[in-house]
Design an enzyme around this catalytic site. Structure first.
Site, PDB file in Angstrom:
ATOM      1  N   GLY A 215       0.802  -1.213   0.000  1.00 32.76           N
ATOM      2  CA  GLY A 215       0.000   0.000   0.000  1.00 32.76           C
ATOM      3  C   GLY A 215       0.834   1.261   0.000  1.00 32.76           C
ATOM      4  N   GLU A 240      -6.147  -7.479  -6.314  1.00 34.16           N
ATOM      5  CA  GLU A 240      -5.762  -7.259  -4.919  1.00 34.16           C
ATOM      6  C   GLU A 240      -4.484  -6.427  -4.876  1.00 34.16           C
ATOM      7  OE1 GLU A 240      -4.897  -9.757  -0.787  1.00 34.16           O
ATOM      8  OE2 GLU A 240      -5.406 -10.811  -2.648  1.00 34.16           O
ATOM      9  N   LEU A 241      -4.535  -5.299  -4.233  1.00 31.57           N
ATOM     10  CA  LEU A 241      -3.431  -4.340  -4.237  1.00 31.57           C
ATOM     11  C   LEU A 241      -2.133  -4.959  -3.730  1.00 31.57           C
ATOM     12  CD1 LEU A 241      -2.584  -1.354  -4.677  1.00 31.57           C
ATOM     13  CD2 LEU A 241      -3.185  -0.955  -2.280  1.00 31.57           C
ATOM     14  N   ASP A 242      -1.079  -4.842  -4.545  1.00 32.12           N
ATOM     15  CA  ASP A 242       0.274  -5.288  -4.183  1.00 32.12           C
ATOM     16  C   ASP A 242       0.329  -6.753  -3.779  1.00 32.12           C
ATOM     17  OD1 ASP A 242       1.295  -2.731  -4.654  1.00 32.12           O
ATOM     18  OD2 ASP A 242       0.907  -2.089  -2.600  1.00 32.12           O
ATOM     19  N   ALA A 243      -0.553  -7.568  -4.332  1.00 27.88           N
ATOM     20  CA  ALA A 243      -0.601  -8.977  -3.948  1.00 27.88           C
ATOM     21  C   ALA A 243      -0.471  -9.918  -5.137  1.00 27.88           C
ATOM     22  CB  ALA A 243      -1.903  -9.278  -3.199  1.00 27.88           C
TER      23      ALA A 243
END
Length: 298
Positions: A215, A240-243
């Site tokens: 994030g 999915e953020l940064d995943a």
């Protein structure tokens, strides 16, 4: 040593005039390497690189990358016929690529230029085997830079109220013109619509060693936590953020005396190198995605 010219023969090593790469994935089972090698032998190909990996020889998945020389388009047509039979008999999926067909890349950038400049420099010096088709930014800062590298520059400002319209404009620019999107410190979250158009074809650089400090504001949060190591992560973008699947990571040690500006300065070197390596490996067909992981043949 055989003298081919004296015997009126053509040196078989000189017959290879094309290169290709083959990526294979399937359930691990006996005979995959032998069958693929046999298919290549039947078209007269010469294997120059070969690497494979199994998640579990008993009931896992098998992955393979082969680079080879061949005799031209007719050879690949014949190879494709052999591979289609293997696909039917073994459930194998595969991808054939031509290294001469360089990927067309769009670079997205916001305010910071260190990742952008590294990609431009590596492409100009033939270290990065891609063609940069365009630079897209939500800030009007790098038009001159793009002009100096003879690359089209598109300034598309984004606000909370204009985000959907801005992404639609980006998609119109990208449509049928790029193979890969690189987020070179592009500080906007892409919508599911954009990601759906380019599955495993968007690479982001995140300025932390994921999964730590995903994030926003990772350097500030790392400083507050008093970390002794900072890093950067290149990954494919998912909803999915940064995943998304991680491609490459690197780290460096920092001291208690390093403040946030110092951490950012140190981190820029890691970020640009990690991103450039990830883009290079993608362009060279060295990455296979399985679930939320990557298999890297580097």
């Amino acid at each position: 040593m055989v003298n081919y010219s004296q015997k009126g023969m053509q040196n078989p090593m000189r017959q290879y005039n094309e290169k290709a790469r083959l990526l294979v994935s399937c359930k691990d089972q006996p005979g995959i390497v032998a069958n693929v090698s046999s298919a290549l032998y039947q078209i007269g190909a010469n294997i120059t690189e070969s690497a494979q990996f199994s998640t579990n020889p008993t009931d896992g998945m098998f992955f393979m990358r082969i680079a080879f020389d061949h005799h031209g388009a007719h050879a690949l047509t014949d190879l494709n016929c052999h591979l289609l039979k293997l696909k039917t008999s073994s459930g194998m999926t595969y991808r054939l690529t031509d290294p001469n067909q360089r990927l067309r890349v769009a670079i997205f950038v916001s305010r910071e230029d260190h990742c952008l400049m590294e990609l431009l420099w590596q492409q100009r010096t033939h270290m990065l085997p891609v063609d940069i088709a365009m630079i897209i930014s939500n800030h009007d800062l790098y038009k001159k830079t793009a002009h100096e590298f003879s690359i089209p520059f598109h300034y598309i400002p984004i606000t909370k109220d204009t985000k959907i319209d801005a992404e639609n404009a980006q998609l119109r620019l990208l449509e049928s013109r790029v193979d890969l999107i690189v987020l070179a410190r592009y500080m906007q979250i892409l919508s599911p619509q954009m990601i759906e158009h380019y599955p495993n074809q968007i690479i982001n650089i995140h300025h932390s060693f994921l999964p730590a400090f995903s994030g926003a504001r990772p350097y500030e949060r790392a400083y507050d936590r008093g970390v002794k190591i900072i890093g950067a992560t290149a990954h494919y973008v998912t909803d999915e953020l940064d995943a998304g699947p991680i491609i490459e990571q690197d780290i460096t040690r920092v001291k208690h005396s390093d403040d946030v500006p110092s951490l950012k300065k140190i981190g820029r070197l890691i970020e640009k190198n990690v991103l450039a390596r990830a883009v290079k490996w993608h362009a060279e067909d060295r990455i296979l995605v399985h679930n939320n992981k990557t298999i890297l043949f580097t």
